[in-house]
Design an enzyme around this catalytic site. Structure first.
Site, PDB file in Angstrom:
ATOM      1  N   GLY A  13     -11.302   1.006   7.911  1.00 48.45           N
ATOM      2  CA  GLY A  13     -11.459   0.137   6.696  1.00 48.45           C
ATOM      3  C   GLY A  13     -12.363  -1.295   7.621  1.00 48.45           C
ATOM      4  O   GLY A  13     -12.073  -2.034   8.413  1.00 48.45           O
ATOM      5  N   LEU A  87      -2.609  -1.308   7.258  1.00 48.13           N
ATOM      6  CA  LEU A  87      -3.836  -2.245   6.345  1.00 48.13           C
ATOM      7  C   LEU A  87      -4.205  -0.234   5.312  1.00 48.13           C
ATOM      8  O   LEU A  87      -4.728  -0.303   4.526  1.00 48.13           O
ATOM      9  CB  LEU A  87      -4.287  -2.060   7.458  1.00 48.13           C
ATOM     10  N   ALA A  89      -5.021   1.927   2.780  1.00 50.29           N
ATOM     11  CA  ALA A  89      -4.466   2.032   1.646  1.00 50.29           C
ATOM     12  C   ALA A  89      -5.864   2.833   0.750  1.00 50.29           C
ATOM     13  O   ALA A  89      -6.924   3.326   0.964  1.00 50.29           O
ATOM     14  CB  ALA A  89      -4.290   1.157   0.812  1.00 50.29           C
ATOM     15  N   THR A 134      -1.058  -7.637  -2.113  1.00 49.21           N
ATOM     16  CA  THR A 134      -2.788  -8.364  -2.483  1.00 49.21           C
ATOM     17  C   THR A 134      -2.120  -9.131  -4.037  1.00 49.21           C
ATOM     18  O   THR A 134      -1.186  -9.023  -4.127  1.00 49.21           O
ATOM     19  CB  THR A 134      -3.214  -6.840  -3.136  1.00 49.21           C
ATOM     20  N   GLU A 136      -3.549  -8.594  -6.804  1.00 49.03           N
ATOM     21  CA  GLU A 136      -4.172  -7.547  -7.525  1.00 49.03           C
ATOM     22  C   GLU A 136      -1.985  -7.928  -7.955  1.00 49.03           C
ATOM     23  O   GLU A 136      -1.765  -7.166  -9.131  1.00 49.03           O
ATOM     24  CB  GLU A 136      -3.932  -6.614  -7.387  1.00 49.03           C
ATOM     25  N   TYR A 158      -2.790   0.910  -8.420  1.00 54.07           N
ATOM     26  CA  TYR A 158      -2.433   0.299  -7.589  1.00 54.07           C
ATOM     27  C   TYR A 158      -1.920  -0.471  -7.035  1.00 54.07           C
ATOM     28  O   TYR A 158      -1.326  -0.658  -6.015  1.00 54.07           O
ATOM     29  CB  TYR A 158      -4.533   0.180  -6.879  1.00 54.07           C
ATOM     30  N   LYS A 162       1.651  -1.264  -4.621  1.00 57.56           N
ATOM     31  CA  LYS A 162       2.063  -2.360  -3.905  1.00 57.56           C
ATOM     32  C   LYS A 162       2.604  -3.201  -4.584  1.00 57.56           C
ATOM     33  O   LYS A 162       3.692  -3.569  -3.069  1.00 57.56           O
ATOM     34  CB  LYS A 162       0.104  -3.040  -4.014  1.00 57.56           C
ATOM     35  N   ARG A 193     -17.987  -4.473   3.351  1.00 55.69           N
ATOM     36  CA  ARG A 193     -16.956  -5.147   2.138  1.00 55.69           C
ATOM     37  C   ARG A 193     -16.970  -3.011   1.733  1.00 55.69           C
ATOM     38  O   ARG A 193     -19.161  -2.918   1.445  1.00 55.69           O
ATOM     39  CB  ARG A 193     -16.960  -5.469   1.717  1.00 55.69           C
TER      40      ARG A 193
HETATM   41  P1  NAP Z   1     -10.871  -0.298   3.161  1.00 62.40           P
HETATM   42  O1  NAP Z   1     -12.316  -0.881   3.130  1.00 62.40           O
HETATM   43  O2  NAP Z   1     -10.723   0.844   1.767  1.00 62.40           O
HETATM   44  O3  NAP Z   1      -9.648  -0.141   3.814  1.00 62.40           O
HETATM   45  C1  NAP Z   1      -8.410   0.894   3.938  1.00 62.40           C
HETATM   46  C2  NAP Z   1      -8.339   1.713   4.706  1.00 62.40           C
HETATM   47  O4  NAP Z   1      -7.596   3.227   4.676  1.00 62.40           O
HETATM   48  C3  NAP Z   1      -9.164   2.760   5.229  1.00 62.40           C
HETATM   49  O5  NAP Z   1      -9.653   3.150   6.427  1.00 62.40           O
HETATM   50  C4  NAP Z   1      -9.355   4.009   4.782  1.00 62.40           C
HETATM   51  O6  NAP Z   1      -9.702   5.496   5.418  1.00 62.40           O
HETATM   52  C5  NAP Z   1      -7.590   3.860   4.962  1.00 62.40           C
HETATM   53  N1  NAP Z   1      -6.560   4.992   4.263  1.00 62.40           N
HETATM   54  C6  NAP Z   1      -6.852   5.944   3.020  1.00 62.40           C
HETATM   55  N2  NAP Z   1      -5.537   6.722   2.038  1.00 62.40           N
HETATM   56  C7  NAP Z   1      -5.452   6.525   3.786  1.00 62.40           C
HETATM   57  C8  NAP Z   1      -4.030   7.684   4.053  1.00 62.40           C
HETATM   58  N3  NAP Z   1      -3.437   8.226   2.997  1.00 62.40           N
HETATM   59  N4  NAP Z   1      -4.059   7.628   5.036  1.00 62.40           N
HETATM   60  C9  NAP Z   1      -4.545   6.978   5.750  1.00 62.40           C
HETATM   61  N5  NAP Z   1      -5.472   5.676   5.767  1.00 62.40           N
HETATM   62  C10 NAP Z   1      -5.935   5.999   4.570  1.00 62.40           C
HETATM   63  O7  NAP Z   1      -9.947  -1.347   2.339  1.00 62.40           O
HETATM   64  P2  NAP Z   1      -9.939  -3.175   3.267  1.00 62.40           P
HETATM   65  O8  NAP Z   1     -10.234  -3.797   2.168  1.00 62.40           O
HETATM   66  O9  NAP Z   1      -9.752  -3.124   4.331  1.00 62.40           O
HETATM   67  O10 NAP Z   1      -8.086  -3.610   2.961  1.00 62.40           O
HETATM   68  C11 NAP Z   1      -6.803  -3.595   3.897  1.00 62.40           C
HETATM   69  C12 NAP Z   1      -5.639  -3.500   3.069  1.00 62.40           C
HETATM   70  O11 NAP Z   1      -5.564  -4.578   2.431  1.00 62.40           O
HETATM   71  C13 NAP Z   1      -5.702  -2.604   1.702  1.00 62.40           C
HETATM   72  O12 NAP Z   1      -4.361  -1.605   2.107  1.00 62.40           O
HETATM   73  C14 NAP Z   1      -6.065  -2.980   0.390  1.00 62.40           C
HETATM   74  O13 NAP Z   1      -5.668  -2.326  -0.236  1.00 62.40           O
HETATM   75  C15 NAP Z   1      -5.784  -4.509   1.173  1.00 62.40           C
HETATM   76  N6  NAP Z   1      -6.013  -5.609   0.581  1.00 62.40           N
HETATM   77  C16 NAP Z   1      -7.536  -5.918   0.426  1.00 62.40           C
HETATM   78  C17 NAP Z   1      -8.044  -7.107  -0.014  1.00 62.40           C
HETATM   79  C18 NAP Z   1      -9.562  -6.860  -0.348  1.00 62.40           C
HETATM   80  O14 NAP Z   1      -9.907  -7.836  -1.193  1.00 62.40           O
HETATM   81  N7  NAP Z   1     -10.367  -6.430   0.369  1.00 62.40           N
HETATM   82  C19 NAP Z   1      -6.674  -8.024  -0.762  1.00 62.40           C
HETATM   83  C20 NAP Z   1      -5.556  -7.880  -0.870  1.00 62.40           C
HETATM   84  C21 NAP Z   1      -5.386  -6.465  -0.344  1.00 62.40           C
HETATM   85  P3  NAP Z   1     -10.826   5.474   5.172  1.00 62.40           P
HETATM   86  O15 NAP Z   1     -11.909   5.116   6.127  1.00 62.40           O
HETATM   87  O16 NAP Z   1     -10.993   7.962   5.748  1.00 62.40           O
HETATM   88  O17 NAP Z   1     -11.005   6.383   3.750  1.00 62.40           O
HETATM   89  O1  F7E Z   2     -13.496  -6.304  -8.929  1.00 60.56           O
HETATM   90  C1  F7E Z   2     -15.138  -6.463 -11.942  1.00 60.56           C
HETATM   91  C2  F7E Z   2     -13.705  -5.985 -11.500  1.00 60.56           C
HETATM   92  O2  F7E Z   2     -13.440  -4.043  -7.567  1.00 60.56           O
HETATM   93  C3  F7E Z   2     -13.517  -7.172  -9.304  1.00 60.56           C
HETATM   94  C4  F7E Z   2      -9.854  -4.402  -4.170  1.00 60.56           C
HETATM   95  O3  F7E Z   2     -10.039  -4.791  -2.459  1.00 60.56           O
HETATM   96  O4  F7E Z   2      -9.706  -6.701  -4.261  1.00 60.56           O
HETATM   97  C5  F7E Z   2     -10.007  -5.763  -4.584  1.00 60.56           C
HETATM   98  O5  F7E Z   2      -9.756  -5.374  -6.300  1.00 60.56           O
HETATM   99  C6  F7E Z   2     -13.869  -7.447 -10.433  1.00 60.56           C
HETATM  100  C7  F7E Z   2     -12.633  -6.938 -11.215  1.00 60.56           C
HETATM  101  O6  F7E Z   2     -11.579  -5.708  -6.504  1.00 60.56           O
HETATM  102  C8  F7E Z   2     -17.428  -4.251 -11.752  1.00 60.56           C
HETATM  103  O7  F7E Z   2     -13.668  -5.620 -13.471  1.00 60.56           O
HETATM  104  C9  F7E Z   2     -16.954  -6.321 -12.956  1.00 60.56           C
HETATM  105  O8  F7E Z   2     -12.314  -7.740 -12.336  1.00 60.56           O
HETATM  106  O9  F7E Z   2     -14.069  -5.826  -6.550  1.00 60.56           O
HETATM  107  P1  F7E Z   2     -12.953  -5.659  -7.443  1.00 60.56           P
HETATM  108  P2  F7E Z   2     -10.456  -5.692  -7.030  1.00 60.56           P
HETATM  109  O10 F7E Z   2     -10.233  -5.043  -8.520  1.00 60.56           O
HETATM  110  O11 F7E Z   2     -10.097  -7.931  -7.904  1.00 60.56           O
HETATM  111  C10 F7E Z   2      -7.197  -6.481  -4.664  1.00 60.56           C
HETATM  112  C11 F7E Z   2      -6.944  -8.376  -4.457  1.00 60.56           C
HETATM  113  C12 F7E Z   2      -7.017  -6.089  -4.033  1.00 60.56           C
HETATM  114  O12 F7E Z   2      -6.139  -5.773  -3.351  1.00 60.56           O
HETATM  115  C13 F7E Z   2      -8.095  -4.086  -4.304  1.00 60.56           C
HETATM  116  O13 F7E Z   2      -7.345  -3.416  -2.685  1.00 60.56           O
HETATM  117  O14 F7E Z   2     -14.794  -7.419 -10.650  1.00 60.56           O
HETATM  118  N1  F7E Z   2     -16.190  -5.681 -12.199  1.00 60.56           N
HETATM  119  N2  F7E Z   2     -17.936  -5.361 -12.859  1.00 60.56           N
HETATM  120  C14 F7E Z   2     -16.224  -4.780 -11.646  1.00 60.56           C
HETATM  121  N3  F7E Z   2     -15.837  -4.142 -10.527  1.00 60.56           N
HETATM  122  C15 F7E Z   2     -16.495  -3.010  -9.455  1.00 60.56           C
HETATM  123  N4  F7E Z   2     -15.736  -2.555  -8.261  1.00 60.56           N
HETATM  124  N5  F7E Z   2     -17.695  -2.973 -10.035  1.00 60.56           N
HETATM  125  C16 F7E Z   2     -18.373  -2.952 -11.480  1.00 60.56           C
HETATM  126  O15 F7E Z   2     -19.399  -3.117 -11.825  1.00 60.56           O
END
Ligand code: NAP
Ligand code: F7E
Length: 384
Positions: A13, A87, A89, A134, A136, A158, A162, A193
């Site tokens: 990821g 990580l 999810a 997160t 969230e 989600y 979490k 991303r």
């Molecule tokens: P991401 O790009 O969606 O990566 C998720 C990773 O988890 C990918 O490697 C995916 O594999 C793997 N995965 C999904 N389901 C799995 C399963 N059942 N078993 C094993 N691996 C699995 O997410 P990210 O943005 O790097 O975020 C990393 C972590 O931080 C996640 O837990 C996310 O929920 C959390 N988080 C993210 C954010 C953010 O803003 N990015 C903020 C807060 C928390 P594939 O490549 O095969 O899909």
């Molecule tokens: O949406 C709005 C949507 O999907 C952000 C994950 O990494 O961060 C992420 O979750 C906002 C929301 O992220 C579209 O409704 C509008 O209000 O980029 P997002 P998220 O839902 O905040 C948290 C911290 C995590 O932990 C999660 O794993 O944007 N929005 N229009 C849209 N969102 C998407 N995806 N697509 C649209 O067209």
């Protein structure tokens, strides 16, 4: 340099890719768990790949899944990690409404499986665990800004999954004295991303619109506000959390919140294009209001200017309610005081820097020949 061993779940990821590169540079041997898929799914880490026949390799991949306890236990037993970064999810909030049971299994119980494996393998004194919690969790926010003590109010399957993962991490820390910590990370983005998260959807679509490859992009709720940082900064916080003598939970954020609408404007501004929004709710649209020719030519290329000038006044952003979520998180803004004071962590990118990094990357990406061909660009057919 050190000879520590880290195990990263979700290594394929966004965060897994940046973190593994960071740890390898620090001298770690990094083991990662990747899912089996019918196509290659290691694009983000291919540059770190080493031939399995190389005896000195410092990156090793294992097939696995967060829904498979025996597999996780075997890998942890084999690897004997000093640090685990959990990580993995199903990380898409909107998709979690479509796959709630799977999300609970992978994101919630998956965390329990890891913690319990470490306990059963008698690794509680050796292995430190980072849980990817997160912002969230704050959902319908009970306090602005959100800090470690702000009560949680999750608003999606989600976030509820979490929430379980957060508390089972705290519980294993308190019950068994494990070095298990939560990083409560606010949204963090980058050129790596996933394409269906809002920032990347915007920067990819903007790049295509600027290059004349796409007419318009349809969005969901563009009034919601997010505290966006750069993933490169946030993975450093994960590392720092595991280097502390005492396990604890930390908010990682920038402290600045911005609407999706303003992020769209900022993105086009990076290429010298002013987008103005008119109308309300589903009738809202974003129009090309002004073009700074010098900036456009520098960012996109002079050869694309004449064609784009003909589009002045056109609508390039529309709203499609299919992207709305059954329950929305309206505003997130984090107070990172604890991380600054205890970890010595602070973000180095502001939103403009992040936006610049992403749109510059995506303009170059979309210019590549394979993206110009019809099949090269994956149209986002699904309402994520
Ligand atoms: P991401 O790009 O969606 O990566 C998720 C990773 O988890 C990918 O490697 C995916 O594999 C793997 N995965 C999904 N389901 C799995 C399963 N059942 N078993 C094993 N691996 C699995 O997410 P990210 O943005 O790097 O975020 C990393 C972590 O931080 C996640 O837990 C996310 O929920 C959390 N988080 C993210 C954010 C953010 O803003 N990015 C903020 C807060 C928390 P594939 O490549 O095969 O899909
Ligand atoms: O949406 C709005 C949507 O999907 C952000 C994950 O990494 O961060 C992420 O979750 C906002 C929301 O992220 C579209 O409704 C509008 O209000 O980029 P997002 P998220 O839902 O905040 C948290 C911290 C995590 O932990 C999660 O794993 O944007 N929005 N229009 C849209 N969102 C998407 N995806 N697509 C649209 O067209």
């Amino acid at each position: 340099m050190n000879n520590k061993v880290a195990l990263i779940t979700g290594i394929t990821g966004q965060d897994g890719a940046y973190l593994s590169e960071y740890l390898i540079k620090k001298g770690y041997t990094v083991h990662g768990i990747k899912r089996r898929s019918s196509l290659f799914n290691t694009d983000r880490i291919d540059h770190l790949y080493q031939d399995p026949h190389d005896e000195k390799r410092n990156m090793v991949l294992h097939y696995g899944d967060m829904t498979d306890s025996m597999n996780l236990t075997r890998i942890i037993g084999d690897v004997q990690p000093d640090e685990i970064y959990n990580l993995a999810a199903m990380s898409h909030v909107k998709v979690s409404f479509d796959t709630p049971e799977y999300t609970a299994n992978a994101d919630g119980i998956g965390t329990l499986r890891l913690l319990e494996a470490v306990r059963l393998l008698n690794l509680t004194d050796k292995t430190r665990i980072y849980q990817a919690s997160t912002s969230e969790l704050y959902g319908m926010v009970q306090e602005i800004p959100q800090r470690e003590t702000t009560p949680f109010y999750p608003r999606s399957p989600y976030a509820v999954a979490k929430l379980y993962a957060y508390w089972i991490t705290v519980n294993y820390r308190e019950a068994y004295g494990m070095h298990a910590s939560n990083g409560i990370l606010f949204n963090h983005e980058s050129p790596l991303r996933g394409e269906t998260f809002v920032t990347r959807k915007v920067t990819r679509a903007a790049a295509r619109i600027l290059l004349g490859l796409q007419k318009k992009v349809y969005m969901g709720n563009i009034s919601s506000k997010r505290d966006w940082g750069h993933a490169k900064d946030y993975i450093k916080a994960m590392y720092l959390i595991l280097q502390q003598d005492t396990p604890d939970d930390y908010v990682i954020s920038t402290g600045v919140t911005t609407t999706i609408r303003d992020f769209i404007k900022m993105t086009f501004n990076e290429a010298g294009v002013t987008v103005e929004f008119k109308g309300e709710n589903e009738q809202e649209e974003g129009f090309i209001a002004h073009i700074n020719e010098e900036l456009f030519s520098k960012a996109v290329g002079e050869e694309h200017l004449d064609a784009f000038k003909k589009r002045l006044g056109e609508s390039i952003v529309g709203i499609d309610p299919a992207y709305y979520r059954p329950t929305e998180v309206d505003i997130l803004i984090g107070d990172n005081t604890k991380a600054r004071t205890k970890l010595g962590w602070e973000p180095t990118y502001d939103l403009k820097g992040l936006c610049h990094d992403m749109i510059t990357h995506d303009i170059e990406l979309m210019k590549k020949e394979e993206y110009l061909r019809n099949g090269g660009y994956r149209i986002l057919n699904y309402f994520e």
